[in-house]
Write a protein that holds these residues in place. Structure first.
Motif, short mmCIF file in Angstrom:
data_model
loop_
_atom_site.label_atom_id
_atom_site.label_comp_id
_atom_site.label_asym_id
_atom_site.label_seq_id
_atom_site.Cartn_x
_atom_site.Cartn_y
_atom_site.Cartn_z
N ASP A 309 7.24 0.77 -4.58
CA ASP A 309 7.38 1.76 -5.80
C ASP A 309 7.86 1.09 -6.94
O ASP A 309 7.23 1.08 -7.49
CB ASP A 309 7.14 2.87 -5.17
N THR A 310 9.23 0.55 -6.53
CA THR A 310 10.16 0.86 -7.27
C THR A 310 9.68 -0.52 -8.04
O THR A 310 10.31 -1.40 -9.04
CB THR A 310 11.48 0.61 -7.45
N VAL A 311 8.68 -1.81 -7.82
CA VAL A 311 8.88 -3.06 -8.19
C VAL A 311 7.20 -3.26 -8.65
O VAL A 311 6.55 -3.84 -9.09
CB VAL A 311 9.54 -4.03 -7.37
N GLY A 312 6.68 -1.68 -8.62
CA GLY A 312 5.33 -2.23 -9.39
C GLY A 312 4.05 -2.40 -8.39
O GLY A 312 3.39 -2.07 -8.59
N ILE A 313 4.65 -2.01 -6.83
CA ILE A 313 3.69 -1.80 -5.75
C ILE A 313 3.28 -0.70 -5.73
O ILE A 313 3.55 0.32 -5.31
CB ILE A 313 4.24 -2.20 -4.47
N LYS A 314 1.62 -0.34 -5.88
CA LYS A 314 0.99 0.97 -5.54
C LYS A 314 0.79 1.18 -3.77
O LYS A 314 -0.10 0.59 -2.95
CB LYS A 314 -0.87 0.79 -6.12
#
Length: 432
Positions: A309-314
């Motif tokens: 989540d922190t690297v932008g993956i939903k």
């Protein structure tokens, strides 16, 4: 698989440990299991010795290249196999002592030798149709492989897919009805994939969106699909069987040249489109899971959703769509029971295959290739049961019915060792 290590502090004599030293934790599970099964095999030879010869038929009448039968003496061959089993168990112990794990090749050779020895003993005085035995293995393993692939994808994404059984059954039902109406097996195949997606959609919605316990949702879905298909079969399909439950089957498509290779040609390359799709599915899932961005994201949300989540993956969206993909693959596996063999749909015709596929996922350590091999092992055990019954083996029929499950115990007790599921498998992710 990485080797677990622990610090040697407190484990070595004073002055014997150096900074950074580690002690390897050895698991003797594999050599002990191999030794036990070698002993049981030797006990079988002592208590029920058999003589004569066993023949292995390596070709069918349709083969362009005819191989001669392989005839082996039962007593000599079985005892040679026993000696090899003992040596392999000792080799396993040696490797565990020196490097902490048993190489995979030892396990594979052990299984081949054990099967050869058991077949030689059980079929004394008879002929084993090797091509038929292996072809039966593929036929029985196909739905298991589709189900296992669906299970691997779902669990790698962090969702426990107990509903594989329901997805297979829904696929079998939809394929039978659509193919019966349209007389087009390909449309039945598409309908099966859609049915698998619908079952997976319910699983994903409750497990991901509403954070319901995934195991409970999967069990409920299996019961729901069994009840719904049984009701529709009794109330709709049976009264209109000629229109709704007479599915055509896919024709076998022999691949030129490859289908003429002795032994493996008839087994692998004289198959239907469902089997060829399985080959492609295994290759694509393996390549995609470990060599593409899709696979990296899939594994990330199953191992560490917070980091993903922190690297932008939903996270939840990734899980949702992959659960649907898993359902589509499992649904296609259901076609094997109906349009794969031109068999009308019947109540609970999958017979628990989905649960064995789930076991293959665990035995295969959540890896597509290993799960496929585990499914093939189950398929071989079931095909062996059928073959020995046909040739009139003296092995009691009750034991033959137990054989696939005894193989399961063997794999769990002596071969696989400890399996680690994805870290976030079965754990819902709530952002924040």
């Amino acid at each position: 698989m990485s080797v677990p290590t622990v610090s040697t502090a407190g484990l070595m004599p004073a002055g014997g440990a150096e900074p950074g030293d580690v002690a390897v934790i050895r698991s003797w599970k594999a050599p002990i299991g191999l030794a036990i099964f070698a002993a049981l095999y030797g006990l079988l030879l002592l208590l029920a010795p058999r003589g004569g010869d066993t023949a292995f038929r390596l070709s069918t009448e349709a083969d362009a290249i005819q191989l001669p039968e392989l005839v082996v003496p039962v007593a000599l061959t079985t005892w040679v196999c026993f000696v090899l089993l003992v040596l392999l168990a000792a080799a396993s112990a040696y490797f565990v002592r020196s490097s902490a794990r048993t190489p995979l090749w030892i396990i594979i050779v052990y299984l081949i030798v054990l099967v050869l020895g058991f077949l030689t003993w059980a079929a004394s005085g008879a002929t084993i149709p090797v091509v038929g035995l292996l072809a039966g293995t593929i036929a029985l393993a196909v739905p298991l492989i589709y189900g296992a692939l669906g299970g691997v994808i779902g669990e790698r994404a962090g969702v426990v897919n107990i509903a594989i059984e329901g997805q297979l059954l829904a696929g079998a039902f939809s394929a039978a009805v659509v193919a019966s109406i349209t007389r087009q097996p390909l449309l039945g195949l598409i309908a099966a994939a859609v049915a698998g997606v619908l079952v997976a959609f319910v699983l994903a919605a409750f497990a991901i969106k509403y954070v319901v316990d995934q195991v409970i949702v999967g069990v409920v879905l299996n019961v729901l699909v069994i009840g719904l298909t049984s009701f529709l079969y009794s109330q709709v399909l049976q009264p209109n069987a000629a229109l709704l439950n007479t599915p055509p089957r896919f024709d076998r498509i022999p691949i030129p040249l490859l289908s003429e290779i002795p032994v493996i040609g008839p087994v692998l390359f004289r198959q239907t489109i469902v089997v060829y799709l399985m080959y492609v599915a295994v290759a694509l899932v393996y390549f995609g899971m470990f060599h593409t961005r899709w696979g990296l994201r899939l594994r990330a949300v199953g191992e560490h959703p917070q980091a993903a989540d922190t690297v932008g993956i939903k996270v939840n969206a990734t899980r949702f769509w992959n659960v649907l993909l898993a359902g589509a693959i499992a649904g296609i596996g259901g076609t094997v029971f109906t349009i794969g063999a031109a068999i009308p749909f019947n109540k609970e015709m999958t017979g628990g295959v989905g649960f064995i596929a789930l076991a293959a996922v665990i035995f295969g350590q959540w890896d597509p290739i290993k799960a496929t091999l585990a499914a093939l092992l189950f398929g071989f055990a079931s095909s062996l049961q059928n073959t020995l019954n046909i040739i009139g083996s003296p092995v009691p029929s009750e034991f033959m019915l137990m054989l696939p499950y005894l193989v399961t115990i063997f794999v769990v007790a002596g071969v696989v060792g400890k399996s680690r599921a994805p870290a976030a498998d079965g754990k819902p992710y709530v952002k924040g």
